[in-house]
Design an enzyme around this catalytic site. Structure first.
Site, mmCIF file in Angstrom:
data_model
loop_
_atom_site.group_PDB
_atom_site.id
_atom_site.type_symbol
_atom_site.label_atom_id
_atom_site.label_comp_id
_atom_site.label_asym_id
_atom_site.label_seq_id
_atom_site.Cartn_x
_atom_site.Cartn_y
_atom_site.Cartn_z
ATOM 1 N N GLU A 60 -18.809 -15.478 -5.619
ATOM 2 C CA GLU A 60 -17.573 -15.867 -6.232
ATOM 3 C C GLU A 60 -16.523 -15.985 -4.806
ATOM 4 O O GLU A 60 -16.724 -14.763 -4.182
ATOM 5 C CB GLU A 60 -16.754 -14.950 -7.160
ATOM 6 C CG GLU A 60 -15.269 -15.195 -7.392
ATOM 7 C CD GLU A 60 -14.788 -14.431 -8.365
ATOM 8 O OE1 GLU A 60 -14.778 -13.037 -7.792
ATOM 9 O OE2 GLU A 60 -13.933 -14.588 -9.272
ATOM 10 N N HIS A 150 -7.185 -11.429 -17.690
ATOM 11 C CA HIS A 150 -7.385 -10.260 -17.297
ATOM 12 C C HIS A 150 -6.180 -9.223 -17.924
ATOM 13 O O HIS A 150 -5.114 -9.537 -17.868
ATOM 14 C CB HIS A 150 -6.946 -10.163 -15.745
ATOM 15 C CG HIS A 150 -7.999 -10.872 -15.108
ATOM 16 N ND1 HIS A 150 -7.922 -12.536 -15.073
ATOM 17 C CD2 HIS A 150 -9.396 -10.593 -14.663
ATOM 18 C CE1 HIS A 150 -8.994 -12.852 -14.429
ATOM 19 N NE2 HIS A 150 -9.882 -11.776 -14.076
ATOM 20 N N LYS A 177 -14.227 -15.657 -20.020
ATOM 21 C CA LYS A 177 -14.070 -14.334 -19.082
ATOM 22 C C LYS A 177 -13.101 -13.493 -19.846
ATOM 23 O O LYS A 177 -11.781 -13.908 -19.614
ATOM 24 C CB LYS A 177 -13.906 -14.719 -17.559
ATOM 25 C CG LYS A 177 -13.863 -13.488 -16.851
ATOM 26 C CD LYS A 177 -13.566 -13.438 -15.443
ATOM 27 C CE LYS A 177 -13.505 -12.215 -14.695
ATOM 28 N NZ LYS A 177 -13.010 -12.308 -13.438
ATOM 29 N N LYS A 321 -20.894 20.890 -21.627
ATOM 30 C CA LYS A 321 -22.349 21.669 -22.297
ATOM 31 C C LYS A 321 -21.906 22.193 -23.603
ATOM 32 O O LYS A 321 -22.893 22.187 -24.662
ATOM 33 C CB LYS A 321 -22.717 22.513 -21.222
ATOM 34 C CG LYS A 321 -23.285 21.942 -19.992
ATOM 35 C CD LYS A 321 -23.986 22.887 -18.909
ATOM 36 C CE LYS A 321 -24.422 21.934 -17.818
ATOM 37 N NZ LYS A 321 -25.582 22.758 -17.148
ATOM 38 N N ASP A 359 -31.823 24.022 -18.329
ATOM 39 C CA ASP A 359 -31.298 24.618 -17.124
ATOM 40 C C ASP A 359 -32.249 25.843 -16.675
ATOM 41 O O ASP A 359 -32.589 26.111 -15.538
ATOM 42 C CB ASP A 359 -29.820 25.081 -17.240
ATOM 43 C CG ASP A 359 -29.047 23.994 -16.999
ATOM 44 O OD1 ASP A 359 -29.463 22.542 -16.651
ATOM 45 O OD2 ASP A 359 -27.686 23.962 -17.051
ATOM 46 N N GLY A 396 -21.680 28.288 -17.077
ATOM 47 C CA GLY A 396 -22.980 27.636 -17.689
ATOM 48 C C GLY A 396 -24.197 28.054 -16.995
ATOM 49 O O GLY A 396 -25.446 28.514 -17.580
HETATM 50 P P1 NAP Z 1 -18.960 27.121 -14.285
HETATM 51 O O1 NAP Z 1 -19.235 27.141 -15.802
HETATM 52 O O2 NAP Z 1 -17.720 26.827 -13.922
HETATM 53 O O3 NAP Z 1 -19.007 28.844 -13.851
HETATM 54 C C1 NAP Z 1 -18.639 29.234 -12.390
HETATM 55 C C2 NAP Z 1 -18.774 30.614 -12.402
HETATM 56 O O4 NAP Z 1 -18.525 30.906 -10.734
HETATM 57 C C3 NAP Z 1 -17.693 31.443 -13.007
HETATM 58 O O5 NAP Z 1 -18.437 32.571 -13.439
HETATM 59 C C4 NAP Z 1 -16.891 31.736 -12.091
HETATM 60 O O6 NAP Z 1 -16.106 32.953 -12.226
HETATM 61 C C5 NAP Z 1 -17.553 31.760 -10.795
HETATM 62 N N1 NAP Z 1 -16.768 31.511 -9.532
HETATM 63 C C6 NAP Z 1 -16.263 30.407 -9.539
HETATM 64 N N2 NAP Z 1 -15.439 30.322 -8.125
HETATM 65 C C7 NAP Z 1 -15.774 31.482 -7.914
HETATM 66 C C8 NAP Z 1 -14.943 32.416 -6.711
HETATM 67 N N3 NAP Z 1 -14.349 31.706 -5.747
HETATM 68 N N4 NAP Z 1 -15.154 33.556 -6.607
HETATM 69 C C9 NAP Z 1 -15.932 34.251 -7.416
HETATM 70 N N5 NAP Z 1 -16.710 33.778 -8.512
HETATM 71 C C10 NAP Z 1 -16.287 32.293 -8.504
HETATM 72 O O7 NAP Z 1 -20.078 26.397 -13.585
HETATM 73 P P2 NAP Z 1 -21.595 26.185 -13.611
HETATM 74 O O8 NAP Z 1 -21.893 25.030 -14.519
HETATM 75 O O9 NAP Z 1 -22.185 27.549 -14.179
HETATM 76 O O10 NAP Z 1 -21.965 26.021 -12.155
HETATM 77 C C11 NAP Z 1 -21.869 26.982 -11.152
HETATM 78 C C12 NAP Z 1 -22.629 26.665 -9.739
HETATM 79 O O11 NAP Z 1 -24.060 26.153 -10.077
HETATM 80 C C13 NAP Z 1 -22.276 25.380 -9.021
HETATM 81 O O12 NAP Z 1 -22.306 25.382 -7.788
HETATM 82 C C14 NAP Z 1 -23.147 24.116 -9.756
HETATM 83 O O13 NAP Z 1 -23.311 22.959 -8.493
HETATM 84 C C15 NAP Z 1 -24.415 24.854 -9.625
HETATM 85 N N6 NAP Z 1 -25.399 24.338 -10.691
HETATM 86 C C16 NAP Z 1 -26.653 23.975 -10.350
HETATM 87 C C17 NAP Z 1 -27.854 23.504 -10.966
HETATM 88 C C18 NAP Z 1 -28.949 23.026 -10.308
HETATM 89 O O14 NAP Z 1 -29.576 22.366 -10.982
HETATM 90 N N7 NAP Z 1 -29.342 23.663 -9.089
HETATM 91 C C19 NAP Z 1 -27.491 23.434 -12.496
HETATM 92 C C20 NAP Z 1 -26.016 23.788 -12.873
HETATM 93 C C21 NAP Z 1 -25.226 24.408 -11.965
HETATM 94 P P3 NAP Z 1 -14.820 33.419 -13.481
HETATM 95 O O15 NAP Z 1 -15.515 33.563 -14.533
HETATM 96 O O16 NAP Z 1 -14.348 34.522 -12.688
HETATM 97 O O17 NAP Z 1 -14.091 32.086 -13.197
#
Ligand code: NAP
Length: 559
Positions: A60, A150, A177, A321, A359, A396
């Protein structure tokens, strides 16, 4: 309106450009139209050739973006030297384009494009009557007129969209379209509904990240063409994929009426690398499936709208989740205990939604493997059995790790910033709770396992760490759920004090393998261990997760 009754019809669109040979190996007749957004005709011609090399079926050319455009001279140059079938669009400001000159001159340029033999010409619905009248009934057999509408505000009701399509058709358009704006992902369903039922060739697009699926699934639901940018970041409309993503990441040519739709449900979702994992994997094993990012506001509304058996498998990520679990007809016991799902499958026999939490499997398998490698085989079934397992975080991922460790017989301690959440989780897994700030003082024994499930240390805050280096010496293994970066400060310092480390990428890869099995019903072990093909897929998985491949959305300024 749901997608439950969308018939899966492959349509003969009749006017498809390109020879049969060019379409060999394709499972759909939807054309890929590269949008040329050049500033000069010379540049446009160069980019048109690039589009051909990249695999576009047509281009296009947006005349309204050309500087110093001289219709009689430049149109001839463009049309005579075009390497691909060409659609001429001269979009006025009042329809979202950049042309703000005299309307009669604009329309006479479009007429000239027809005279000169452009393959397609786009005319806006608002002036289509007048334009057709000005043609005086003259037929140009080789030129197809696209009449376009559009809507930059929203996506109207299915009835309104149907009426709009009928109006455009009644004007005499060769191709209808309709482009709308998706305010919610379920708006895409209405556009796809109209597309699949259209009796004439139709282009149906819902713009924006929430309408992204319409651009890919046009191939499944009989769209005449889909637009692609030449590069990420230079889209002509929000949500437009670049041509390499369309063809290589989403395997556009392989999508057919029977292709099963999968995806990751989250909000935000633009960072997700999951499409980079599953689409190459599906292609590698010849599975007729597609995996898309779904930016979802309401899980129940999404599932209700896309209730047909075309939409069959989902990964779940933040923040959906728990909502995902509430929408399941059946939930596996671990997911129920954790209170969250990470994977949902629609059972084809009865359409029931089955929820799983994989997980914990991904992380715990990797940690068990790491422990066995560092301390040798244990007498018990799991090297985690009886071991003190400290989980930092109670979200989570924290829940999944804590439940997984409990299932393997570990003694669980939950350390969280918010003590109440640590207490609640610890109670559920029969463990102990501490506040995160007390973790430095916590070393009741040596040889413990530490699992960070918070985002502390994640990009861009890579110099952060949840526990000082000197306290890591009490742990024999340290796991970090973070996978961007792969090697976090926590893991680097754990290695420096002699602990074994397990990367978040391992969790990501392992759970992806389990989800792959759920989606395809193909056992990973046998599917990927066939002869030399073994590790092609395993390599794909690893490559995608270890290298930070930017997602389709995160690269451009618009989506
Ligand atoms: P979530 O449900 O939002 O939980 C986050 C947790 O981290 C909570 O317990 C929170 O505490 C704590 N937290 C966050 N910021 C903080 C800080 N600055 N100081 C202290 N504690 C803190 O998130 P999630 O799904 O569990 O994911 C958490 C991490 O796991 C992420 O980095 C994600 O990328 C990673 N992850 C990786 C995989 C993998 O396949 N490798 C899979 C899932 C998740 P509070 O309760 O006090 O808020």
């Amino acid at each position: 309106m749901t997608m439950a009754n969308v018939p899966l019809v492959g349509k003969d669109l009749g006017t498809v450009a390109g020879g049969g040979g060019r379409r060999r190996g394709r499972k759909n007749s939807c054309l890929v139209c590269a949008v040329i957004m050049a500033k000069s005709v010379e540049e446009a011609l160069i980019v048109m050739w690039k589009a051909k090399e990249a695999g576009a079926d047509l281009v296009e050319v947006r005349l309204d973006l050309l500087k110093n455009f001289n219709p009689s001279h430049h149109l001839q140059l463009l049309i005579n030297n075009r390497p691909l079938p060409t659609l001429i669009t001269y979009r006025p400001i009042w329809e979202g384009g950049q042309y703000d000159g005299d309307e009669s001159k604009r329309q006479s340029t479009l007429r000239l494009a027809i005279e000169l033999g452009s393959d397609f010409v786009d005319v806006e619905l608002k002036v289509a009557h007048e334009f057709y009248k000005s043609l005086g009934g003259k037929k140009h057999e080789n030129v197809k007129i696209i009449v376009s509408s559009h809507n930059f505000e929203n996506t109207p009701s299915i009835e309104e969209l149907g009426n709009l399509a009928a109006t455009i058709q009644s004007i005499g358009a060769d191709i209808v379209k309709i482009a709308t704006t998706a305010l919610d992902i379920t708006d895409s369903a209405r556009v796809l509904q109209v597309l699949v039922h259209s009796k004439v060739p139709m282009i149906g697009i819902a713009t924006g990240e929430k309408g992204f699926m319409t651009r890919i699934l046009s191939a499944k639901f009989g769209g005449f063409l889909t637009f692609a940018s030449m590069e990420a970041g230079i889209e002509s409309a929000a949500g437009q994929p670049c041509i390499s993503d369309l063809l290589d990441l989403y395997n556009f040519r392989l999508i057919g009426p029977n292709t099963k739709v999968h995806g990751v449900i989250g909000n935000p979702i633009s960072h997700s690398k999951s499409p980079h994992l599953y689409n190459p994997a599906f292609k590698f094993v010849g599975f007729d499936g597609i995996y898309l990012p779904f930016l979802v506001d309401s899980v129940s509304h999404f599932l209700h709208t896309f209730s047909s058996l075309d939409f069959v498998g989902y990964s779940y990520t933040i923040p959906h989740k728990e909502d995902g679990l509430r929408c399941c007809d059946e939930v596996d016991p671990i997911a129920k205990e954790i209170g969250a799902i990470s994977c949902m499958i629609k059972r084809l026999q009865d359409g029931k939604l089955l929820g799983y939490n994989v997980d914990y499997l991904g992380a715990i398998t990797a940690i068990e493997k790491g422990l066995t490698e560092s301390i040798g085989r244990s007498k018990s079934s799991s090297p985690l059995s009886g071991r003190l397992f400290v989980v930092i975080g109670a979200g989570g991922a924290g829940k999944a790790l804590a439940y997984g460790a409990k299932v393997k017989g570990a003694r669980v301690v939950v350390a969280n910033r918010t003590y109440a959440k640590a207490k609640e989780l610890a109670k559920k897994v029969g463990g102990e709770a501490i506040v995160l700030s007390d973790l430095e003082k916590f070393h009741p024994e040596e040889g413990m396992v530490l699992a960070n499930t918070t985002s502390i240390g994640m990009k861009p805050n890579i110099d952060h760490t949840p526990l000082p280096k000197e306290d890591l010496k009490h742990y024999c293994l340290v796991f970090d759920a973070i996978y961007t970066p792969k090697s976090t400060r926590l893991l680097q310092e754990a290695q420096e004090v002699g602990a074994a480390v397990v990367y978040g990428t391992e969790m990501f890869i392992n759970q992806a393998f389990v989800q792959f099995e759920n989606f395809t019903n193909l056992p990973v072990s046998s599917t990927f261990s066939r002869g030399s093909s073994i590790c092609i897929l395993s390599w794909q998985f690893r490559l995608c997760s270890l290298v930070a491949i930017p997602s389709a959305f995160s690269r451009g300024s618009s989506v």
